[in-house]
Design a protein around this motif. Structure first.
Motif, mmCIF file in Angstrom:
data_model
loop_
_atom_site.group_PDB
_atom_site.id
_atom_site.type_symbol
_atom_site.label_atom_id
_atom_site.label_comp_id
_atom_site.label_asym_id
_atom_site.label_seq_id
_atom_site.Cartn_x
_atom_site.Cartn_y
_atom_site.Cartn_z
ATOM 1 N N ARG A 236 0.814 -1.369 0.050
ATOM 2 C CA ARG A 236 0.095 -0.052 0.178
ATOM 3 C C ARG A 236 0.861 1.199 -0.181
ATOM 4 N N GLY A 237 2.035 1.123 0.819
ATOM 5 C CA GLY A 237 2.837 2.677 0.735
ATOM 6 C C GLY A 237 3.328 2.772 -0.746
ATOM 7 N N LEU A 238 3.817 1.883 -1.543
ATOM 8 C CA LEU A 238 4.370 1.820 -2.645
ATOM 9 C C LEU A 238 3.242 2.326 -3.564
ATOM 10 N N ALA A 239 2.017 1.746 -3.410
ATOM 11 C CA ALA A 239 0.739 2.263 -4.310
ATOM 12 C C ALA A 239 0.562 3.706 -4.198
ATOM 13 N N LEU A 240 0.546 4.178 -2.753
ATOM 14 C CA LEU A 240 0.247 5.483 -2.869
ATOM 15 C C LEU A 240 1.411 6.181 -3.315
ATOM 16 N N LEU A 241 2.445 5.821 -3.208
ATOM 17 C CA LEU A 241 3.437 6.693 -4.089
ATOM 18 C C LEU A 241 3.643 6.783 -5.565
ATOM 19 N N LEU A 242 3.142 5.694 -6.023
ATOM 20 C CA LEU A 242 2.859 5.558 -7.541
ATOM 21 C C LEU A 242 1.343 6.648 -7.920
ATOM 22 N N LEU A 243 0.433 6.488 -6.980
ATOM 23 C CA LEU A 243 -0.513 7.313 -7.088
ATOM 24 C C LEU A 243 -0.099 8.901 -7.061
ATOM 25 N N GLY A 244 0.872 9.003 -6.059
ATOM 26 C CA GLY A 244 1.303 10.641 -6.079
ATOM 27 C C GLY A 244 1.886 10.776 -7.208
ATOM 28 N N GLY A 245 2.689 10.078 -7.691
ATOM 29 C CA GLY A 245 3.429 10.145 -9.107
ATOM 30 C C GLY A 245 2.374 10.649 -10.271
ATOM 31 N N ALA A 246 1.490 9.879 -10.157
ATOM 32 C CA ALA A 246 0.286 9.911 -11.286
ATOM 33 C C ALA A 246 -0.505 11.218 -11.287
ATOM 34 N N LEU A 247 -0.606 11.657 -9.863
ATOM 35 C CA LEU A 247 -1.164 13.122 -9.759
ATOM 36 C C LEU A 247 -0.238 14.283 -10.207
ATOM 37 N N VAL A 248 1.029 14.146 -9.885
ATOM 38 C CA VAL A 248 1.888 15.167 -10.264
ATOM 39 C C VAL A 248 2.135 15.330 -11.727
ATOM 40 N N ILE A 249 2.367 14.125 -12.393
ATOM 41 C CA ILE A 249 2.685 14.028 -13.893
ATOM 42 C C ILE A 249 1.159 14.399 -14.547
ATOM 43 N N GLY A 250 0.022 13.838 -13.738
ATOM 44 C CA GLY A 250 -1.364 14.023 -14.647
ATOM 45 C C GLY A 250 -1.554 15.772 -14.477
ATOM 46 N N THR A 251 -1.269 16.113 -13.439
ATOM 47 C CA THR A 251 -1.284 17.821 -13.388
ATOM 48 C C THR A 251 -0.682 18.337 -14.251
ATOM 49 N N ALA A 252 0.694 17.970 -14.635
ATOM 50 C CA ALA A 252 1.389 18.821 -15.713
ATOM 51 C C ALA A 252 1.038 18.443 -17.149
ATOM 52 N N PHE A 253 0.447 17.263 -17.156
ATOM 53 C CA PHE A 253 -0.140 16.636 -18.386
ATOM 54 C C PHE A 253 -1.412 17.522 -18.867
ATOM 55 N N VAL A 254 -2.381 17.694 -17.998
ATOM 56 C CA VAL A 254 -3.356 18.456 -18.125
ATOM 57 C C VAL A 254 -3.212 20.054 -18.441
ATOM 58 N N TRP A 255 -2.109 20.349 -17.432
ATOM 59 C CA TRP A 255 -1.754 21.745 -17.904
ATOM 60 C C TRP A 255 -1.270 22.161 -19.500
#
Length: 459
Positions: A236-255
């Motif tokens: 679960r810790g690694l999963a949350l880290l991956l989801l955090g990465g998806a959020l950061v990259i996803g925000t840049a992607f949408v921008w």
């Protein structure tokens, strides 16, 4: 339209003539059946594959995950290529790749080669799924688009329901490579029909954005992998880290996408209220359906004490009901506001799920069947009209982007639904299945609300 030299453009035409329309939909239906089936039938054979290839069951799961990740990550880039190069070309290339990769899967002697072939097969399936609804928009006249969308929904429902049965039938008489070999004759037949009958659609003339495609793949790879890991407390810790990465990259992607005139992620289409509401409705619906599909076998087996064979039979009313109502709903959506149909459908699904969750400790089989039939009828009444709105609310030249978003919403919704079940099961040792069904009912109500909010005059 076809001539002596093959298809001719339909830029000014309102769909294909009836006879050619039938052949074109036959090609699309066959290819979609193969793509959807291969996302389901392999799961049944994973234990046998693991034994034959000498690997652990956990390692064999990547045979399924590799396919799913490839499909999800490639949908929007290939939809964008469809806008640029033409939907027929992307569809044919995807189908050809899918068929060739099926042969590679059957011949793979090791797990890494099988996973690589499955990734290629997933890329081919993405080519099929990304533009199939866009092609329907050019195959059918505008007044009958709902009928075409309903036909595709019928094919997907039947293929999804038939997956385990088809896999069991093949494995009862042959080894697992035949799960892939059966794709060859059907794939070649569909490819020949597609080349001959699918319409040549307008091209945008734009350029493919490789950076957008890379960011898109990263976001979805991190998102799906992270969501899958939420169900395992140890990961679960690694999963949350991956989801955090998806959020950061996803925000840049949408921008980045918001600043492009023809973005790969169609944020321009999401500015259309009816399109955005339809996408939200789709994610809610597919999340709720997947939650129910994953939880119901545990519910029947562990709480209602039904046998495995009884559980399998009890799962069939839902997809059968979808197959029955989907084409009817598609035709109705050509005459009745799809937002209204979708809202009623999701209310029916919510009611069915709530009624299943409220079953007594020892219900009669008939009481289970009619409740699941209500769920399937509700989902089927929603799906075809909703897909019709997604494709028709976008400009004609952006049909590829709309089609890719429709398929992406389905896969993201299914992934989120499965992940939510895993998390709930991990948090609740008892009563988890009932909680899942109630949450799925709540998601269905949310989908009903977003569907009803759409402007009846436009949807």
């Amino acid at each position: 339209m076809t001539g002596a030299a093959g298809p001719v453009p339909v830029e000014a035409a309102d769909g294909l003539p009836p006879a050619e329309r039938l052949w074109a939909m036959g090609a699309i239906g066959t290819a979609m059946t193969l793509a959807v089936l291969d996302g389901a039938i392999v799961n049944v054979a994973l234990p046998v594959m693991a034994r034959d290839l000498g690997v652990s069951p956990g390692a064999a799961i990547f045979v399924t995950n590799g396919y799913q990740l490839a499909v999800t990550a490639a949908l929007l880039p290939l939809a964008s290529l469809g806008d640029i190069l033409g939907y027929r070309r992307i569809y044919a290339i995807g189908l050809a790749l899918f068929t060739a990769a099926s042969l590679a899967c059957a011949l793979a002697p090791t797990l890494p080669l099988l996973i690589a072939a499955r990734i290629l097969q997933g890329l081919g399936a993405a080519g099929i799924m990304s533009v199939n609804i866009a092609l329907v928009r050019f195959i059918y006249p505008h007044r009958l688009i709902g009928r075409g969308v309903g036909t595709v929904a019928l094919v997907v429902a039947i293929a999804s329901a038939a997956g385990p049965t088809v896999a069991g039938a093949i494995l009862s008489v042959a080894r697992w490579p035949w799960l892939f070999l059966v794709n060859l004759p059907l794939g070649l037949l569909a490819l020949a029909a597609a080349i001959r009958t699918l319409p040549v659609t307008p091209r945008s003339g734009g350029r493919f954005d490789a950076l957008s495609a890379l960011l898109n793949a990263l976001v979805f790879a991190l998102l799906i992998t992270g969501v899958d890991g939420l169900g395992d407390p140890g990961e679960r810790g690694l999963a949350l880290l991956l989801l955090g990465g998806a959020l950061v990259i996803g925000t840049a992607f949408v921008w980045y996408q918001a600043r492009l005139p023809a973005p790969l992620l169609p944020v321009d289409l999401l500015r259309i209220p009816v399109f955005a509401l339809s996408m939200a409705s789709s994610i809610c619906a597919f999340s709720a359906q997947m939650m129910a599909y994953v939880a119901l076998p545990f519910y029947f087996h562990d709480l209602l004490h039904r046998t495995s064979s009884e559980t399998g039979l009890l799962m069939t009313p839902w997809p059968i009901a979808i197959a029955v109502i989907a084409p009817v709903a598609g035709r109705l959506s050509d005459r009745i506001a799809p937002g209204l149909l979708g809202g009623v459908g999701m209310l029916g699904m919510a009611a069915g799920l709530a009624l299943v969750a409220s079953l007594p400790a020892e219900p009669a089989t008939g009481d289970i069947v009619w409740r699941l039939t209500l769920c399937g009828l509700g989902f089927g009444l929603f799906q075809s009209p909703n897909n019709r709105v997604i494709i028709t609310s976008a400009p004609r030249e952006r049909s590829g982007g709309a089609s890719g978003m429709q398929a992406t919403a389905r896969l993201v919704g299914q992934s989120l639904g499965a992940a939510m079940v895993a998390v709930i099961f991990g948090l609740m040792h008892t009563g988890g299945t009932v909680a899942v069904l109630w949450i799925a009912a709540g998601l269905s109500l949310t989908g009903a609300a977003t569907s009803a909010l759409r402007n009846p005059a436009r949807t």
